[in-house]
Design a protein around this motif. Structure first.
Motif, PDB file in Angstrom:
ATOM      1  N   ASP A 190       0.823  -1.211   0.000  1.00  0.00           N
ATOM      2  CA  ASP A 190       0.000   0.000   0.000  1.00  0.00           C
ATOM      3  C   ASP A 190       0.857   1.261   0.000  1.00  0.00           C
ATOM      4  O   ASP A 190       0.346   2.358   0.141  1.00  0.00           O
ATOM      5  N   LYS A 191       2.165   1.116  -0.177  1.00  0.00           N
ATOM      6  CA  LYS A 191       3.077   2.263  -0.176  1.00  0.00           C
ATOM      7  C   LYS A 191       2.914   3.076  -1.457  1.00  0.00           C
ATOM      8  O   LYS A 191       2.768   2.538  -2.551  1.00  0.00           O
ATOM      9  N   MET A 192       2.990   4.406  -1.320  1.00  0.00           N
ATOM     10  CA  MET A 192       2.827   5.282  -2.475  1.00  0.00           C
ATOM     11  C   MET A 192       3.923   5.040  -3.508  1.00  0.00           C
ATOM     12  O   MET A 192       3.668   5.067  -4.712  1.00  0.00           O
ATOM     13  N   LYS A 193       5.154   4.778  -3.048  1.00  0.00           N
ATOM     14  CA  LYS A 193       6.263   4.575  -3.980  1.00  0.00           C
ATOM     15  C   LYS A 193       6.102   3.289  -4.781  1.00  0.00           C
ATOM     16  O   LYS A 193       6.718   3.124  -5.838  1.00  0.00           O
ATOM     17  N   ASP A 194       5.289   2.369  -4.296  1.00  0.00           N
ATOM     18  CA  ASP A 194       5.073   1.094  -4.987  1.00  0.00           C
ATOM     19  C   ASP A 194       3.758   1.063  -5.752  1.00  0.00           C
ATOM     20  O   ASP A 194       3.416   0.028  -6.330  1.00  0.00           O
ATOM     21  N   ALA A 195       3.028   2.172  -5.771  1.00  0.00           N
ATOM     22  CA  ALA A 195       1.642   2.165  -6.247  1.00  0.00           C
ATOM     23  C   ALA A 195       1.481   1.562  -7.636  1.00  0.00           C
ATOM     24  O   ALA A 195       0.539   0.805  -7.885  1.00  0.00           O
ATOM     25  N   MET A 196       2.396   1.876  -8.570  1.00  0.00           N
ATOM     26  CA  MET A 196       2.253   1.400  -9.936  1.00  0.00           C
ATOM     27  C   MET A 196       3.160   0.217 -10.254  1.00  0.00           C
ATOM     28  O   MET A 196       3.239  -0.215 -11.400  1.00  0.00           O
ATOM     29  N   LYS A 197       3.848  -0.304  -9.232  1.00  0.00           N
ATOM     30  CA  LYS A 197       4.625  -1.516  -9.439  1.00  0.00           C
ATOM     31  C   LYS A 197       3.681  -2.719  -9.506  1.00  0.00           C
ATOM     32  O   LYS A 197       2.497  -2.615  -9.207  1.00  0.00           O
ATOM     33  N   ASP A 198       4.238  -3.867  -9.879  1.00  0.00           N
ATOM     34  CA  ASP A 198       3.399  -5.051 -10.070  1.00  0.00           C
ATOM     35  C   ASP A 198       2.572  -5.400  -8.835  1.00  0.00           C
ATOM     36  O   ASP A 198       1.449  -5.883  -8.941  1.00  0.00           O
TER      37      ASP A 198
END
Length: 530
Positions: free
Chosen positions: A321-329
């Motif tokens: 749920d981290k913003m930096k991971d939002a568009m990662k797989d």
């Protein structure tokens, strides 16, 4: 953004609400592909956070408070996918001390939409309106009391179309608390999402395309209330018109192009009441009919007294749920782009801590360790989200975690320990010097350190009472103590001139203050202005 108006409140965002419409906006804003006015566009319409500034002196008491908020999408740069957002004070509510900011972030859009549509159907227990003279009027009934507007028996039926998503999950949650005797039929696209609906209180779950075949239609119909959370296409609306009872009510929450050509023929002859719902109407009408803060308070109160639980998606356990991971797989937004059956409500972590923060009073150190690392190091094991528990490898009481304080007195005692130490800086930031480290730490496992660092350390006396490390779980607010020996393997150890110290993971003062602020938020501590 500055606080230019008296009602402005600047919030440091902790968690943001996440909606499918965010993806539509990010992919171009609309089907016509028009450019976004006054870029950059910041998505997100609500969430939770901590008040940092206010526009008027009458709002000064809010500074430092954890709040839930709704933002106005008509204002530029007002999205909650940001470190800070400025909102109107009429769109915020303080969080009860026992409500998790992560859970509360599901309230502003999905929760409010569910509440307002149920209120319009006469199904809300607690309602708030604005009278002609502008004063707030509140009508409250207990969950156990009967309602004059609802037939509390098996004959009353509610159909929720598209019930497994965020708004639908909130509707099922509220209905289970307010009207447990009403029969609820939920539509969902898969067996998993249908089972989710049943867990939240639905009496029956069917496929989206089964409304016309599994429910009785015709002149008499079989459903008293319908909440449609899907675009009312001609085919779908014909089915809803067929199954609704005479003098029933249909609430449309999603518009789309189909809203322009709805055939009301059958509904007209059944005298069906058609209503529409959008949570932002209160802002467009300058809060003349609804003040969002009052509705937020109602839902947060229900969460605080444990009448309801936020319908967070169980899928959050398998995605970041981290913003930096939002568009990662494995990110939240990437997951929402996939064609799958949604269950519950997603949120996005913006400035939220997900670490276990260790406070070392002997060296005045603040050491945040990611939750996953703590689990990997077997300092704690995971039972369910937001909880910490003694490590399964701990065999002696001195080696185990003292779990979250079980009584108010225990918790008060530990919080006083946090707030009384000025060098730690939770209440007041104090510059640290090497003298803070001079005593070092008690080393019971010198051999392990030798193997780890390749140095020989002198053994010291065993841990003394009062030299435990204190932990704070930034997600749940859990607070407790652990012996140095129990967490030695997980904490970094530096050796300098023969001194063994716990290396502070946060060196820069601004980083240290950020962690301190997260601890204050987790423990619901209010830092009074100096």
């Amino acid at each position: 953004p500055p606080c230019d108006k008296p009602n402005d409140v600047m919030i440091k965002v902790t968690y943001s609400d996440v909606n499918p419409v965010d993806l539509q906006k990010l992919s171009g804003g609309n089907k016509e592909g028009k450019e976004v006015a006054d870029p950059p566009f910041i998505p997100g319409f609500g969430g939770t956070g901590v008040v940092e500034q206010v526009g008027g002196s009458t709002l000064q008491h809010l500074v430092g408070k954890a709040v839930c908020f709704v933002s106005d999408p008509s204002l530029p740069h007002s999205g909650s996918y940001a470190s800070h957002v400025v909102v109107d004070s009429r769109c915020i509510a303080e969080l009860p001390s026992n409500v998790d900011p992560r859970d509360a972030a599901t309230v502003p859009i999905a929760g409010l939409t569910a509440y307002e549509v149920l209120a319009k159907l006469g199904l809300a227990r607690d309602t708030v309106t604005v009278s002609d003279d502008g004063k707030m009027e509140t009508a409250t009934t207990g969950a156990a009391e009967s309602s004059d507007t609802v037939a509390e028996d098996a004959a009353a039926t509610l159909l929720v179309v598209g019930a497994s998503g965020g708004v639908g999950s909130w509707i099922l949650t509220l209905m289970a608390a307010w009207h447990p005797h009403i029969r609820i039929i939920a539509t969902a696209s898969s067996s998993d999402s249908q089972e989710w609906c049943k867990q939240l209180g639905a009496s029956q779950a069917i496929g989206h395309n089964e409304v016309g075949t599994k429910l009785e239609g015709g002149k008499r119909g079989s459903v008293d209330y319908i909440i449609c959370l899907a675009e009312p296409t001609a085919k779908l609306f014909d089915q809803l018109s067929d199954v609704i009872k005479p003098y029933g009510q249909i609430a449309l929450v999603v518009a789309g192009k189909s809203i322009e050509s709805i055939n009301l023929g059958f509904c007209f002859f059944k005298c069906v009441n058609i209503i529409t719902q959008t949570v932002f109407s209160s802002m467009r009408t300058n809060y003349q009919h609804i003040v969002p803060s009052n509705e937020l308070k109602i839902l947060l109160r229900l969460m605080g007294n444990q009448t309801i639980r936020a319908p967070l998606s169980p899928d959050l356990e398998s995605v970041s749920d981290k913003m930096k991971d939002a568009m990662k797989d494995n990110g939240v937004l990437a997951r929402m782009t996939e064609r799958y059956s949604r269950r519950g409500k997603f949120v996005l972590s913006v400035n939220a801590g997900d670490s276990i923060v260790f406070l070392d009073f002997k060296t005045s150190s603040i050491i945040p360790i990611p939750r996953k690392d703590c689990i990997k190091q077997q300092i704690l094991s995971k039972i369910k989200a937001g909880e910490v528990t003694p490590s399964p490898t701990a065999t002696k009481s001195s080696d185990a975690w003292k779990e979250e304080a079980k009584t108010d007195a225990e918790r008060t005692m530990l919080i006083e320990k946090v707030t009384s130490n000025k060098k730690i800086g939770i209440v007041k930031i104090t510059e640290k010097t090497w003298s803070d480290y001079e005593d070092g730490i008690e080393m019971q496992e010198a051999e392990n350190v030798k193997n780890l660092w390749g140095v020989q350390l002198k053994k010291r006396e065993k841990n003394k009472k009062g030299e435990e490390l204190l932990f704070v779980d930034l997600r749940s607010g859990a607070i407790g103590e652990i012996s140095r020996k129990s967490c030695m393997a997980a904490l970094t150890i530096d050796v300098d001139d023969g001194k063994e110290v716990i290396a502070e993971a946060v060196i820069a003062s601004d980083e240290r203050e950020n962690i301190a602020q997260q601890v204050r938020q987790a423990l619901k501590l209010h830092l009074e202005p100096s």
